[in-house]
Design an enzyme around this catalytic site. Structure first.
Site, mmCIF file in Angstrom:
data_model
loop_
_atom_site.group_PDB
_atom_site.id
_atom_site.type_symbol
_atom_site.label_atom_id
_atom_site.label_comp_id
_atom_site.label_asym_id
_atom_site.label_seq_id
_atom_site.Cartn_x
_atom_site.Cartn_y
_atom_site.Cartn_z
ATOM 1 N N LYS A 116 18.590 -20.745 -31.865
ATOM 2 C CA LYS A 116 17.568 -20.338 -31.607
ATOM 3 C C LYS A 116 16.489 -20.555 -31.212
ATOM 4 C CE LYS A 116 20.070 -15.788 -31.676
ATOM 5 N NZ LYS A 116 20.253 -14.795 -32.065
ATOM 6 N N LYS A 200 7.692 -11.989 -33.243
ATOM 7 C CA LYS A 200 7.216 -10.317 -32.894
ATOM 8 C C LYS A 200 8.406 -9.681 -32.593
ATOM 9 C CE LYS A 200 3.707 -7.327 -32.435
ATOM 10 N NZ LYS A 200 2.937 -7.063 -34.377
ATOM 11 N N HIS A 234 23.079 -3.936 -31.090
ATOM 12 C CA HIS A 234 23.031 -5.218 -30.120
ATOM 13 C C HIS A 234 23.761 -5.905 -29.513
ATOM 14 C CE1 HIS A 234 18.827 -5.031 -32.975
ATOM 15 N NE2 HIS A 234 19.828 -5.413 -33.739
ATOM 16 N N GLU A 286 16.914 -16.133 -25.720
ATOM 17 C CA GLU A 286 18.500 -16.900 -26.093
ATOM 18 C C GLU A 286 18.687 -17.046 -24.570
ATOM 19 O OE1 GLU A 286 20.971 -16.321 -27.958
ATOM 20 O OE2 GLU A 286 21.575 -14.315 -27.300
ATOM 21 N N ASN A 288 21.960 -18.273 -23.078
ATOM 22 C CA ASN A 288 23.486 -19.124 -23.014
ATOM 23 C C ASN A 288 24.423 -19.425 -22.475
ATOM 24 O OD1 ASN A 288 24.521 -16.772 -25.314
ATOM 25 N ND2 ASN A 288 23.845 -14.637 -23.494
ATOM 26 N N ARG A 290 27.067 -19.950 -21.276
ATOM 27 C CA ARG A 290 28.101 -19.984 -20.856
ATOM 28 C C ARG A 290 28.465 -18.506 -19.791
ATOM 29 N NH1 ARG A 290 28.534 -15.087 -23.145
ATOM 30 N NH2 ARG A 290 27.149 -15.245 -24.459
#
Ligand code: ADP
Length: 446
Positions: A116, A200, A234, A286, A288, A290
């Site tokens: 990340k 943050k 999450h 982030e 991904n 895929r």
């Protein structure tokens, strides 16, 4: 175009990839573990190869076993689905060495986005908006300084993180040392890499992600956003497109930023750029590299088959659409049907005695089970997805309510009752929720 493609995955996503291959006239090869002999993807593929025993490390994650299946069947390309080897650059590189196409981005892009903090650096260089954050943290003193500069509350995040693990919130300096130590040890245990950084912490954001597809030659399109603010630990529970929170101008603006970033990188294949969204601002968290579980909501509102685009790009055929041709029509919602207790979320493997899926206009079910199927206890608890499309959000919600009533899964526990409950909730009806809404709601019910 490829003549034969191997799918290095199982369950609903393997079934879904086979459907597009079949439509394209491309032969499909399924791989499976000994526990998955009777799984639907094995029955539906043109060929099937057993790659090892039930544990994933000895089958679906065993690169040598998958490579052997590729050689044995003469597949020219591999679709990795999501999870398993889909974000493993070593697997993509190993295929490259064999002269076999990986249906996904180049290994260097997978590597760069797998951490990340390097993803943040790329995003920053590409002009993608970011949350204030730190470089990798050296020690507690460093953490104190960085957190002080960013301003509390902050969140400590594992750079190698995923699946919501290795993340801890610190509301003040006193919280920081425990949060740092916990995040580090969780990250070390889960990912074998305890590198962390500080960001943050936003109190009431929505989680909005942008779907992009790059052609690897400097071309790209964005296919709008998905909102998955309804989450638990999450993890996604309910996903929709378009987001009830965005207007057309905001969509076009963030979409263009993402498409441009992807094009400039020479990125190849499907990708998702994830943001937190608060008070009209987007903050990158982030990317991904895929296909995602919730890609069907994007397919529903654009009419574009994402797996088809992935395969085209990997074969060198390029994208089938230009940005000008992309239209967003109506509204779509996806519910993840998991074999879990709807209250405790404890997995509920076992035999499905009866499986009846809803149908009709605007209803799609992607599943990896059938009546009489015995769910093995070794894998993810996702057994299927209900995706509903309507001309607008109200019509979509009405159709969803009807579809949920028709859906029957007997013999095991599933998350269907949770969705039947949510679809009748006033906040959900109004689209008025943030990333904490679902956990607060579940806690209040207990
Ligand atoms: P993972 O890769 O583990 O899924 P993400 O970075 O995608 O982690 O974040 C997942 C979720 O964690 C987000 O949807 C949000 O709920 C929470 N989260 C992550 N970063 C922040 C932040 N800076 N402020 C508030 N919540 C955050």
């Amino acid at each position: 175009m490829f003549k034969k493609v191997l799918i290095a995955n199982r369950g609903e996503i393997a079934v879904r990839v086979i459907a597009t291959l079949r439509r394209m006239g491309v032969a499909s090869v399924a791989v499976h573990s000994e526990a998955d002999r009777f799984a639907p993807h094995v029955r539906l593929a043109d060929e099937a190869v057993c790659v090892g025993p039930a544990p994933v490390a000895e089958s679906y994650l065993d690169i040598d076993a998958i490579l052997a299946a590729v050689r044995e069947t003469g597949a020219e390309a591999v679709h990795p689905g999501y999870g398993f080897l889909s974000e493993n650059p070593e697997f993509a590189a190993a295929l490259q060495r064999e002269g076999v196409a990986f249906i996904g981005p180049r290994p260097e892009h997978m590597r760069a986005f797998s951490l990340k903090h390097t993803a943040r650096e790329i995003a920053e260089k590409s002009g993608v908006p970011l949350l204030p954050g730190s470089p990798l943290i050296v020690d507690l003193d460093d953490a104190m300084t960085q957190a002080g500069e960013i301003g509390y509350p902050v969140i400590i995040k594992a750079s190698a993180g995923g699946g919501g693990r290795g993340m801890k919130v610190a509301r003040d300096e006193e919280d920081l040392s425990v949060a740092l130590a916990t995040a580090r040890s969780e990250a070390g245990a889960a990912f074998g890499d305890d590198a962390v950084y500080i960001e943050k912490y936003l109190e009431k954001p929505r989680h909005i992600e942008i779907q992009v597809v790059g052609d690897g030659r400097g071309g790209s399109v964005h296919l709008g956003e998905r909102d998955w603010s309804l989450q638990r630990r999450h993890q996604k529970v309910w996903e929709e497109a378009n987001s009830p929170a965005l207007n057309d101008e905001e969509r076009a603006r963030i979409g263009e930023i993402c498409a441009r970033a992807v094009a400039d990188l020479g990125y190849s294949g499907a990708g998702t750029i994830e943001f937190l969204y608060e008070d009209g601002n987007f903050y990158f968290i982030e990317m991904n590299t895929r296909l995602q579980v919730e890609h069907p909501v994007t397919e529903a509102i654009t009419g574009i088959d994402l797996v088809h685009e992935q395969i085209r790009v990997a074969s060198g055929a390029g994208l089938s659409v230009t940005q000008d041709e992309v239209r967003f029509e109506g509204h779509a919602i996806e519910c993840r049907i998991n074999a879990e207790d709807p209250r405790t979320f404890v997995p509920s493997p076992g035999t499905i005695t009866h499986f009846h899926t809803p149908g009709g206009l605007g209803i799609r079910v992607d599943s990896g089970v059938y009546s009489g199927y015995k769910i093995p206890p070794y894998y993810d608890s996702l057994i299927g997805k209900l995706i509903v499309h309507g001309r607008n959000r109200v019509e979509c919600m009405m159709r969803l309510r009807r579809a949920l009533d028709e859906f029957v899964v007997d013999g095991i526990n599933t998350t269907l009752p949770l969705f039947r409950d949510l679809v009748g909730n006033i906040d959900i009806a109004n689209g008025d929720y943030d990333i904490h809404w679902l956990e607060n709601y579940l806690a209040a019910k207990d």
